[in-house]
Write a protein that holds these residues in place. Structure first.
Motif, PDB file in Angstrom:
ATOM      1  N   THR A  89      90.829   5.120   7.321  1.00  0.00           N
ATOM      2  CA  THR A  89      91.388   3.775   7.209  1.00  0.00           C
ATOM      3  C   THR A  89      91.115   2.980   8.474  1.00  0.00           C
ATOM      4  N   LYS A  90      91.281   1.658   8.329  1.00  0.00           N
ATOM      5  CA  LYS A  90      91.102   0.781   9.486  1.00  0.00           C
ATOM      6  C   LYS A  90      92.459   0.467  10.088  1.00  0.00           C
ATOM      7  N   GLY A  91      92.460   0.013  11.337  1.00  0.00           N
ATOM      8  CA  GLY A  91      93.710  -0.291  12.018  1.00  0.00           C
ATOM      9  C   GLY A  91      94.485  -1.438  11.389  1.00  0.00           C
ATOM     10  N   SER A  92      93.797  -2.270  10.625  1.00  0.00           N
ATOM     11  CA  SER A  92      94.470  -3.417  10.015  1.00  0.00           C
ATOM     12  C   SER A  92      95.002  -3.094   8.620  1.00  0.00           C
ATOM     13  N   GLN A  93      94.817  -1.864   8.164  1.00  0.00           N
ATOM     14  CA  GLN A  93      95.219  -1.498   6.798  1.00  0.00           C
ATOM     15  C   GLN A  93      96.598  -0.867   6.757  1.00  0.00           C
ATOM     16  N   ASP A  94      97.318  -1.152   5.671  1.00  0.00           N
ATOM     17  CA  ASP A  94      98.573  -0.460   5.399  1.00  0.00           C
ATOM     18  C   ASP A  94      98.197   0.916   4.826  1.00  0.00           C
ATOM     19  N   PRO A  95      98.486   1.998   5.524  1.00  0.00           N
ATOM     20  CA  PRO A  95      98.018   3.313   5.072  1.00  0.00           C
ATOM     21  C   PRO A  95      98.712   3.825   3.807  1.00  0.00           C
ATOM     22  N   HIS A  96      99.767   3.126   3.351  1.00  0.00           N
ATOM     23  CA  HIS A  96     100.397   3.536   2.095  1.00  0.00           C
ATOM     24  C   HIS A  96      99.475   3.236   0.915  1.00  0.00           C
ATOM     25  N   PHE A  97      98.725   2.129   1.036  1.00  0.00           N
ATOM     26  CA  PHE A  97      97.956   1.653  -0.126  1.00  0.00           C
ATOM     27  C   PHE A  97      96.481   1.588   0.225  1.00  0.00           C
ATOM     28  N   VAL A  98      95.804   2.658  -0.065  1.00  0.00           N
ATOM     29  CA  VAL A  98      94.385   2.773   0.272  1.00  0.00           C
ATOM     30  C   VAL A  98      93.634   3.182  -0.988  1.00  0.00           C
ATOM     31  N   GLU A  99      92.481   2.579  -1.206  1.00  0.00           N
ATOM     32  CA  GLU A  99      91.654   2.952  -2.352  1.00  0.00           C
ATOM     33  C   GLU A  99      90.972   4.282  -2.043  1.00  0.00           C
ATOM     34  N   ALA A 100      91.020   5.205  -2.970  1.00  0.00           N
ATOM     35  CA  ALA A 100      90.376   6.513  -2.789  1.00  0.00           C
ATOM     36  C   ALA A 100      88.874   6.366  -3.022  1.00  0.00           C
ATOM     37  N   LYS A 101      88.180   5.887  -2.009  1.00  0.00           N
ATOM     38  CA  LYS A 101      86.762   5.581  -2.183  1.00  0.00           C
ATOM     39  C   LYS A 101      85.908   6.845  -2.151  1.00  0.00           C
ATOM     40  N   PRO A 102      84.868   6.889  -2.957  1.00  0.00           N
ATOM     41  CA  PRO A 102      83.934   8.013  -2.902  1.00  0.00           C
ATOM     42  C   PRO A 102      83.302   8.192  -1.522  1.00  0.00           C
ATOM     43  N   SER A 103      83.160   7.106  -0.766  1.00  0.00           N
ATOM     44  CA  SER A 103      82.577   7.256   0.582  1.00  0.00           C
ATOM     45  C   SER A 103      83.499   8.090   1.466  1.00  0.00           C
ATOM     46  N   PHE A 104      84.808   8.021   1.225  1.00  0.00           N
ATOM     47  CA  PHE A 104      85.754   8.860   1.954  1.00  0.00           C
ATOM     48  C   PHE A 104      85.533  10.325   1.578  1.00  0.00           C
ATOM     49  N   MET A 105      85.245  10.549   0.294  1.00  0.00           N
ATOM     50  CA  MET A 105      85.016  11.912  -0.159  1.00  0.00           C
ATOM     51  C   MET A 105      83.826  12.528   0.571  1.00  0.00           C
ATOM     52  N   MET A 106      82.806  11.720   0.778  1.00  0.00           N
ATOM     53  CA  MET A 106      81.615  12.221   1.480  1.00  0.00           C
ATOM     54  C   MET A 106      81.954  12.625   2.904  1.00  0.00           C
ATOM     55  N   LYS A 107      82.771  11.802   3.570  1.00  0.00           N
ATOM     56  CA  LYS A 107      83.143  12.115   4.958  1.00  0.00           C
ATOM     57  C   LYS A 107      83.928  13.413   5.004  1.00  0.00           C
ATOM     58  N   VAL A 108      84.890  13.541   4.109  1.00  0.00           N
ATOM     59  CA  VAL A 108      85.742  14.735   4.116  1.00  0.00           C
ATOM     60  C   VAL A 108      84.936  15.957   3.682  1.00  0.00           C
ATOM     61  N   ALA A 109      83.954  15.751   2.812  1.00  0.00           N
ATOM     62  CA  ALA A 109      83.122  16.867   2.349  1.00  0.00           C
ATOM     63  C   ALA A 109      82.377  17.516   3.510  1.00  0.00           C
ATOM     64  N   LYS A 110      82.050  16.712   4.504  1.00  0.00           N
ATOM     65  CA  LYS A 110      81.210  17.227   5.599  1.00  0.00           C
ATOM     66  C   LYS A 110      82.007  17.590   6.842  1.00  0.00           C
ATOM     67  N   CYS A 111      83.332  17.403   6.806  1.00  0.00           N
ATOM     68  CA  CYS A 111      84.066  17.599   8.058  1.00  0.00           C
ATOM     69  C   CYS A 111      84.562  19.036   8.204  1.00  0.00           C
ATOM     70  N   ASP A 112      84.904  19.368   9.447  1.00  0.00           N
ATOM     71  CA  ASP A 112      85.417  20.708   9.759  1.00  0.00           C
ATOM     72  C   ASP A 112      86.928  20.695   9.902  1.00  0.00           C
TER      73      ASP A 112
END
Lengths: 297, 205, 350
Positions: free
Chosen positions: A49-72
């Motif tokens: 998420t970005k610093g300007s976003q309310d973290p309660h309401f975030v779109e579950a974007k596929p690009s996020f999935m890619m980041k998490v797929a590759k992380c340790d």
């Protein structure tokens, strides 16, 4: 010449392999800032998420999935802050290393003693209540320092080569936060303000640490916009208590607070960042806490 | 010479007389204000108000799609041993359709469904019906598998599963689904006096 | 109108752990729908009923596998009918980037078919969805595997094979087909500053027991602009082409599509308009002449979401069935919908 170039190329690649850092993904910029404090350049870190976003309401974007797929390591807040979107991202990422319970999953909320745990029965007629407690603990410098130590331990488990550096940095950060907490407390005390109003309960931990009481919220219930009668009630309350300050988290609308201000003499309404990156000059946790404290003066 | 000319005139007159309401083409005719195309012309006599004899034809206008539901209202008369067959969802050569056969077997009206060589007897559902008369409302839902077929008496005006003479969902099931988007009728020494197609009268909830 | 009741209860993680330490979660979603005649020739059923009640259970089975069970209650012919919607075991923990499910499920193709009907952004089923799939969506039993391809951009490949004994809503067990129904779905993601898009490509093949063959090819596109809690803009569309060849018949090709743009207001109100289109490309009359035909619908839809757990909608559906060889059929329907979720619903996908 070609041979030398090839050798140089091979050496560079080998060295980069040797220096390959673990990949960390965080759900919020505050958690990212914490990782940066403890790990510096030893890891690569990204926030979903970005610093300007309310973290309660975030779109579950596929690009996020890619980041998490590759992380340790996935560092999340927990306490249901990300419950509306993170499970979907984990399902899409299909990375067993970072599933809950694995070394690659660090849920910071499991490492703190939360505030605002509801008592009695919890149900949705109370609004968006977090049944396990308030998840905005990263706004407490002392807790942030303690969590830095926990993060240091987890990074040491995953990357033992740099364990001593993580531990050292975590200790320094903890001490820095303790010291900063004391200085900010004095600074805020000098303003004479003891009670404020906020929009949501985001600032609970910060206010608690600074001995400031939140007497009301613009939201009648968490996640519920204020009605006209609630605004009238706030006007009455702030007048009776001669309240001096309303702090609005900068991803909420200012309009309801400004309505209250219009009717209450001497009442200041201030927008404050609650996440690193939420304003242009807030690039670390220390700068975030200082920005919030500054709004009292 | 005179006999030759008279013969020629007779031949010309004889060729154009049997199809009333047609567009002059022997393969098409109009019946009940709809156009049909003859597929098999054995002894078929056509006019705007009735079609009789032996032969088969299909409607010029196709159904909405192969997998579609349609309602047919069919009225006709049967001599002894004659048959009247509704071919639903058939091809443009009147093959591979789901057939509903009505046959006058002396005192009994024999009714059956047929597809792909498989026949299902429905005679017991029509016990007591006049063997010489065909007057029925028929829903064929070819968008279900197998086709969902309902048959009501021709006098029915409100259609439900409860007042149907036959509902394939209660058994026996239709032997398959029609393979085309056309429909038509095959007559074997029988007469057709009414033929209407429309939207299904019964809708699943 | 088919009435389906699927009832699921989904409690918060905390409450679940307080009640059931195996991690099982339950969820209830109720979909109430009414339709009333908008013109004299309307086919509306003129009643307001619970269309669907979904009951869903989800839990980790052990450290490797997860299980899902979804039961739906429908009202059919005046009686409540309970049927199994989904029942599958799966995992996303065995191989990095790969997940699978084995059992009965909504086939992972297209856009609408991947979501439960109560999650759709409109009330009625688009014409193409109803015609090519089923009002609720296509369910079958089999194996589906999805793999996040190791590329620098998001590309998710789904392959599935299911029994194929039946297709769509069926009242019997069907028959063993010539080949299992098999399908493919490719999903990508395009991220821009203001708006994000998710395009998809689908293909499905079916060789039924009766010898008929069906091939579906489709594209789906979803676009979103989110402003905090508010979904400021939504674009959802699908285009499909179906080739259907009966055993002894000729190939019939149909093309259908829907598009739904929607704007969201700060107050929680939403306004969108859905456009539907379907035509049978190969329709000819008995003389071989092409027959122009189309089914279209325009559905303006007004909605209100006080929270993510309830939705209230009103729509006016204007449908036209036109063909060169028949009179135009004009069907207008006033629709209402209220959906609500008891307990917490599983996190939504994009």
């Amino acid at each position: 010449m070609i041979f030398k170039t090839l050798v140089l190329f091979a050496l560079l690649n080998l060295s980069s392999l040797a220096l390959a850092s673990i990949k960390v993904v965080t759900t919020t910029t505050n958690a990212k800032a914490l990782v940066e404090e403890i790990a510096g350049d030893l890891v690569s870190v990204d926030s979903l998420t970005k610093g300007s976003q309310d973290p309660h309401f975030v779109e579950a974007k596929p690009s996020f999935m890619m980041k998490v797929a590759k992380c340790d390591l996935l560092v999340s807040i927990g306490l249901d802050l990300e419950i509306g979107w993170l499970p979907s991202i984990l399902r899409g990422a299909r990375n067993a290393k970072v599933m809950q319970g694995q070394p690659g999953s660090l849920i910071l909320g499991e490492k703190v003693k939360p505030l605002d745990i509801p008592h009695g029965g919890v149900s949705r007629d109370q609004g968006d209540v977090h049944p396990d407690g308030n998840p905005h603990f990263m706004l407490d410098p002392v807790r942030a320092g303690e969590l830095g130590v926990e993060l240091g331990k987890r990074l040491s488990e995953l990357d033992s080569t740099n364990s001593s550096q993580y531990q050292k940095r975590a200790k320094l950060f903890h001490e820095k936060m303790l010291s900063l907490s004391e200085s900010l407390k004095k600074k805020i005390a000098s303003s004479g303000i003891k009670e404020i109003v906020t929009h949501h309960k985001t600032l609970t931990y910060f206010l608690n640490r600074m001995d400031i009481q939140s007497i009301a919220t613009i939201e009648p219930k968490p996640g519920v916009p204020p009605s006209a009668s609630h605004i009238l009630g706030l006007i009455k309350l702030t007048k009776s208590k001669a309240t001096k300050l309303i702090l609005i988290e900068n991803y909420f609308e200012m309009t309801p607070a400004l309505r209250v201000q219009k009717e209450v003499p001497g009442l200041k309404v201030q927008s404050v960042p609650v996440s690193v990156g939420g304003e242009s000059n807030v690039n670390s946790l220390a700068q975030l806490y200082e920005a919030i404290a500054k709004s009292f003066n | 010479m005179r006999i030759f000319v008279l013969s020629l005139v007779s031949i010309f007159l004889g060729c154009g007389s049997s199809n009333n309401g047609s567009d002059g083409d022997d393969s098409t005719f109009s019946f009940g204000n709809k156009n049909y195309v003859v597929i098999e012309q054995t002894t078929l006599n056509t006019s705007e108000t009735e079609v009789d004899g032996t032969g088969s034809f299909i409607a010029k206008d196709a159904l909405a799609a192969v997998a579609s539901g349609n309602h047919f209202h069919i009225v006709g008369t049967l001599k002894e041993s004659s048959t009247l067959t509704l071919n639903a969802n058939t091809t443009d050569s009147n093959t591979a359709g789901l057939q509903l056969n009505f046959q006058n077997a002396a005192t009994v009206l024999k009714v059956s469904m047929e597809f792909g060589g498989n026949s299902v007897d429905l005679t017991d559902k029509f016990a007591g019906k006049d063997a010489a008369s065909v007057s029925y409302h028929i829903d064929i839902h070819n968008d279900e598998t197998p086709a969902h077929v309902l048959i009501w008496d021709g006098s029915v005006t409100e259609f439900s599963e409860e007042n149907a003479l036959f509902n394939s969902e209660d058994g026996p099931a239709a032997p398959g689904n029609g393979s085309g988007s056309f429909w038509g009728v095959t007559l074997t020494d029988s007469k057709l006096t009414k033929l209407v197609v429309g939207e299904p009268e019964f809708e699943e909830e | 109108m088919g009435l389906c009741l699927s009832v699921g209860f989904f409690f918060s993680a905390h409450q679940v752990q307080a009640q059931d330490r195996t991690g099982m979660k339950t969820s209830v979603a109720v979909d109430l729908v009414g339709e009333f005649a908008g013109n004299p020739d309307s086919e509306a059923v003129d009643q307001f009923v619970p269309r669907s009640i979904d009951l869903m259970f989800y839990a980790p089975i052990d450290h490797l596998f997860d299980g899902t069970l979804s039961v739906a209650a429908h009202q059919e012919d005046g009686a409540a009918l309970v049927e199994l919607h989904e029942s599958y075991v799966g995992s996303d923990k065995l191989i990095p980037g790969l997940k699978f499910r084995l059992g009965q499920f909504f086939l992972g193709i297209g856009r609408l078919n991947r979501f439960h009907q109560h999650e759709w952004p409109f009330i009625s089923t688009p014409i193409v969805q109803s015609r090519f799939f089923d009002d609720e969506g296509l369910i079958d039993s089999g194996l589906e595997v999805s793999y996040l391809l190791p590329l620098p951009f998001y590309l998710d490949l789904t392959l599935g094979a299911t029994n194929g004994f039946v297709y769509g809503h069926a009242h019997d067990a069907g028959e063993k087909p010539k080949a299992p129904t098999h399908y493919l779905h490719l999903l990508s993601f395009l991220e821009f500053d203001a708006i994000d898009f998710q395009p998809g490509l689908s293909m499905l093949n079916r060789n039924a027991a009766d010898g008929s063959k069906m091939k579906l090819v489709g594209m789906d596109l979803t676009g979103k602009i989110r402003s905090g809690k508010v979904l400021r803009f939504l674009w959802q569309s699908e285009v499909w082409q179906r080739s259907f060849t009966p055993l002894d018949g000729k190939e019939e090709i149909s093309t259908g599509a829907y598009a739904f743009p929607q704007y969201g207001f700060d107050s929680g109100a939403e306004f969108g308009i859905r456009f539907d289109y379907l035509t049978v490309n190969t329709k000819k009359d008995a003389t071989g002449s092409k027959v122009g035909n189309s089914e279209t619908a325009i559905v303006p839809t007004l909605g209100y979401r006080p929270s993510e757990f309830s939705t209230w909608r009103m729509a006016y559906r204007i449908e036209k069935i036109e063909s060169d060889d028949t009179d135009t059929i004009d069907n207008q329907v006033l629709e209402f919908q209220a959906t609500y979720i008891l307990g917490a619903h599983p996190a939504h996908d994009f």
